[in-house]
Design an enzyme around this catalytic site. Structure first.
Site, PDB file in Angstrom:
ATOM      1  N   SER A   1       1.543  -9.634  -1.199  1.00 33.43           N
ATOM      2  CA  SER A   1       1.276  -8.200  -1.068  1.00 33.43           C
ATOM      3  C   SER A   1       1.487  -7.631   0.326  1.00 33.43           C
ATOM      4  O   SER A   1       1.714  -6.441   0.490  1.00 33.43           O
ATOM      5  CB  SER A   1      -0.150  -7.896  -1.528  1.00 33.43           C
TER       6      SER A   1
ATOM      7  N   GLU B   1      -9.741   5.935   3.295  1.00 35.39           N
ATOM      8  CA  GLU B   1     -10.579   4.869   3.816  1.00 35.39           C
ATOM      9  C   GLU B   1      -9.691   3.661   4.034  1.00 35.39           C
ATOM     10  O   GLU B   1      -8.638   3.550   3.396  1.00 35.39           O
ATOM     11  CB  GLU B   1     -11.688   4.525   2.812  1.00 35.39           C
TER      12      GLU B   1
ATOM     13  N   LYS C   1       0.803  -1.228   0.000  1.00 32.19           N
ATOM     14  CA  LYS C   1       0.000   0.000   0.000  1.00 32.19           C
ATOM     15  C   LYS C   1       0.839   1.282   0.000  1.00 32.19           C
ATOM     16  O   LYS C   1       0.432   2.302  -0.537  1.00 32.19           O
ATOM     17  CB  LYS C   1      -0.946   0.002   1.205  1.00 32.19           C
TER      18      LYS C   1
END
Lengths: 397, 268
Positions: A379, A113, A91
């Protein structure tokens, strides 16, 4: 071949677009203008490259998972170690990029969010690094499942607002973030965490995440002298998948996105819009969605909060409909088994999201031969999921 | 264009303009507080002096709405309302009133129902127009085509954050009237009108000669009066919905009383 999409209106074929209240249209136009201006700007890219290397820790490793490979006795399995990014997930590739853009746009306040909290933590991290005020919206349900990440965000100086409307998960957090943006649009930068939302977010987030794919391409060529046969990534909103897929679209490497089948597709308790959804508009773009026959959005379910979303990025819908990528799903149980398998075979604790991609090896390996090469996008790391996994396995901590 | 008869919305504004009057345009949520009462409320506000009714089809993810409308949508959906039932309510209302009815909903409910089918069924039951706050002119093409075919007006929204260029684009695309969002924010009653409202309305006036209706944040009769002095229509949503919530069994009477009070303030 990389796709030339989206078109200038932000459409990937029939998908994507800008379905937002008029109040936000000017802000989206400004964002698009800024993004177009800076994405090829030398200083911007130099600064981005600096933080990618010195702060995020890129390039991340492309690791040959020898024991996992032996476990299946088929294709060579490589793991793209995005779990080694600063903060523990991919991220941050996106939030650092967007924060550098927000800085140039003179915004002082960032909102975001979050589902599992990984994007929230990555946003809070970028906000701390560059001195932004930051507020993160998180479904109340998720603040309970991922209380560790809530505290991490607080430590990073971010205010976390639990969202109590609707299903109290990621989709409602996104509604609330958009409401905040509608109200404070003149001062606030909305940092969307996936390849979802209105144009230009899907393309911008893809571009910031495509560093995963470009590194993978260079690394596998270095290691194996060729591109992989298959790339596997989990898909919630789909940013890690878009990031690793992008440089390989249309090149002959098979791209597989793995959606969460939750308790099983037949139960309706899943988060697999590409597998079981219908086209519709949610959070600013047209894509596949979980919805009823009247267009009411249905709640998603997944053991992994980061995949618990009834929509998906529009470019994935485009890739699916044009057979440029294949989408399948694995259940909560299969993901949990893969979570344990990777711990035992490789000593790597994956995020439950990423465990969905690992779990797909179970289905894929029987089709592959020893000469094949498969890359799994790992990830994120799974420290945040220890409590959830313990609960699911009936272990009291 | 197939339709030859003048749309009820155009008729309303040309009539009001001649009489130098302004339109009172209340918003009601279909299915709230329950399905039958929402029909009674529609007829009650029409009788009490409303000039146009906005009838909301509830949506699970109303991202332009504040808490009042969100809660009403939640309960309406729990009452098992759906688009077919809303159309049926409009059909039954049409048997009793000629008031212009504009359906307000989010684009996904229209898209999923099918653009052509939505336009056709809406026109058949007597819906005059549609407002979808998340459908800007850039994306409205396919819907407008379907709506136009059946003579349903598509109302576009203008916002204080819109550039002059966008105000032109929005009002050109808008039919019936232009919905001017009074403030930068979500729906919901506010204590005061935004200070820059006059400037904003003047900017929209410069962009178009079409009727302007102002909504978001208007609750008290004197605010409605103030807004009616600069615009052609006043939209009241959340204030009416929360009054209905409070009045419970007595809600049709309470709504009537409130609407006639606002109306007389506007006419004074």
């Amino acid at each position: 071949m990389q796709t030339k999409l989206p078109d200038e209106r932000g459409h990937f074929g029939e998908f994507g677009g800008k379905f937002v209240p008029e109040t936000l249209m000017t802000a989206l136009e400004e964002l698009e203008e800024a993004y177009i201006k800076y994405k090829d700007d030398e200083d911007f890219n130099a600064e981005l490259a600096f933080y990618q290397k010195e702060y995020i820790g890129r390039p991340t490793l492309l690791y040959f998972a020898e024991r996992l490979t032996r476990h299946y006795g088929r294709a060579k399995i490589y793991l793209k170690r995005e779990d080694l990014c600063h903060g523990g997930a991919h991220k941050i590739n996106n939030t650092i990029g967007q924060a550098l853009l927000a800085k140039r746009m003179d915004k002082k306040r960032i909102i975001a969010e979050t589902g599992a909290g990984q994007h929230g933590v990555a946003s809070a991290t970028a906000a701390a690094l560059f001195g932004f005020e930051c507020r993160v919206y998180m479904g109340e349900e998720d603040t309970k499942r991922q209380s560790l990440n809530v505290f991490r965000m607080n430590l990073l100086g971010t205010e976390v607002v639990p969202v109590t409307s609707g299903t109290k998960t990621l989709k409602d957090a996104m509604n609330e973030a958009i409401r905040d943006w509608v109200t404070n649009v003149e001062t606030t930068y909305y940092m969307i965490g996936s390849v979802a939302g209105p144009h230009p977010y899907p393309v911008m987030v893809r571009d910031f995440q495509s560093v995963i794919g470009f590194e993978t391409k260079a690394q596998i060529r270095e290691l194996e002298g060729r591109d992989p046969d298959t790339i596997i990534a989990c898909v919630g909103g789909g940013s890690n998948a878009m990031g690793i897929f992008y440089p390989f679209i249309g090149t002959g490497t098979r791209l597989i996105g793995v959606e969460p089948a939750g308790l099983g597709l037949e139960t309706g308790q899943h988060g697999a819009p590409l597998t079981r959804g219908h086209k519709g508009v949610l959070h600013g773009s047209l894509s596949y969605l979980l919805q009823d026959e009247f267009g009411q959005i249905l709640p998603a379910h997944s053991i992994s909060a980061g995949l618990d979303y009834p929509g998906v990025g529009p470019e994935h819908s485009y890739l699916k409909d044009n057979n440029l990528a294949k989408y399948d799903s694995v259940t909560d149980g299969e993901a949990l088994a893969a979570f344990q398998l990777l711990c035992r075979t490789e000593g790597i604790l994956p995020a439950l999201e990423s465990a969905h991609a690992v779990a797909y090896l179970e289905k894929l390996m029987p089709e592959l031969s020893k000469d094949d090469i498969a890359v799994v996008n790992l990830s994120g790391r799974g420290d945040k999921d220890v409590q959830v996994a313990a609960d699911a396995l009936g272990v009291r901590l | 264009m197939i339709t030859t008869k003048l749309n009820r919305i155009d008729e309303l504004f040309s009539r009001l303009r001649k009489g130098n009057k302004k339109a009172l345009m209340p918003y009601l949520m279909a299915g709230y507080p329950d399905v039958e009462t929402s029909l009674k409320l529609l007829l009650a506000v029409a009788e009490a002096g409303a000039d146009l009714v906005e009838f909301g089809i509830p949506y699970s993810d109303p991202l332009a709405d504040g808490p009042t409308i969100q809660k009403a949508a939640d309960s309406a959906l729990k009452n098992n309302i759906n688009t077919n039932i809303v159309f049926d309510l409009v059909k039954r209302a049409r048997a009793k009133t000629e008031i212009p009815i504009v359906v307000m909903t989010y684009y996904n409910t229209i898209y999923r129902y099918g653009l052509e089918k939505f336009a056709k069924n809406a026109a058949e039951v007597g819906v005059d127009g549609v407002i979808a706050p998340d459908l800007p002119p850039e994306e409205a093409g396919p819907w407008r085509e379907a709506a136009q075919k059946y003579g349903v007006a598509t109302v576009m929204l203008a916002a204080p954050t819109s550039t002059d260029e966008r105000l032109k684009k929005v009002s050109e695309a808008s039919q019936g009237f232009v919905y001017c969002v009074s403030l930068t924010g979500v729906t919901g009653a506010r204590t005061n009108l935004p200070t820059n409202l006059t400037d904003f309305i003047n900017r929209v006036r410069k962009a178009t000669g079409k009727p302007l209706a102002v909504g978001f944040g208007i609750s008290r009769p004197e605010q409605a009066k103030q807004v009616s002095e600069m615009a052609d229509g006043v939209i009241i949503g959340s204030a009416l919905v929360s009054l209905i919530a409070k009045a419970e069994d007595n809600c049709t009477e309470a709504a009537k009383e409130y609407i006639s009070e606002v109306k007389s303030a506007m006419d004074s």
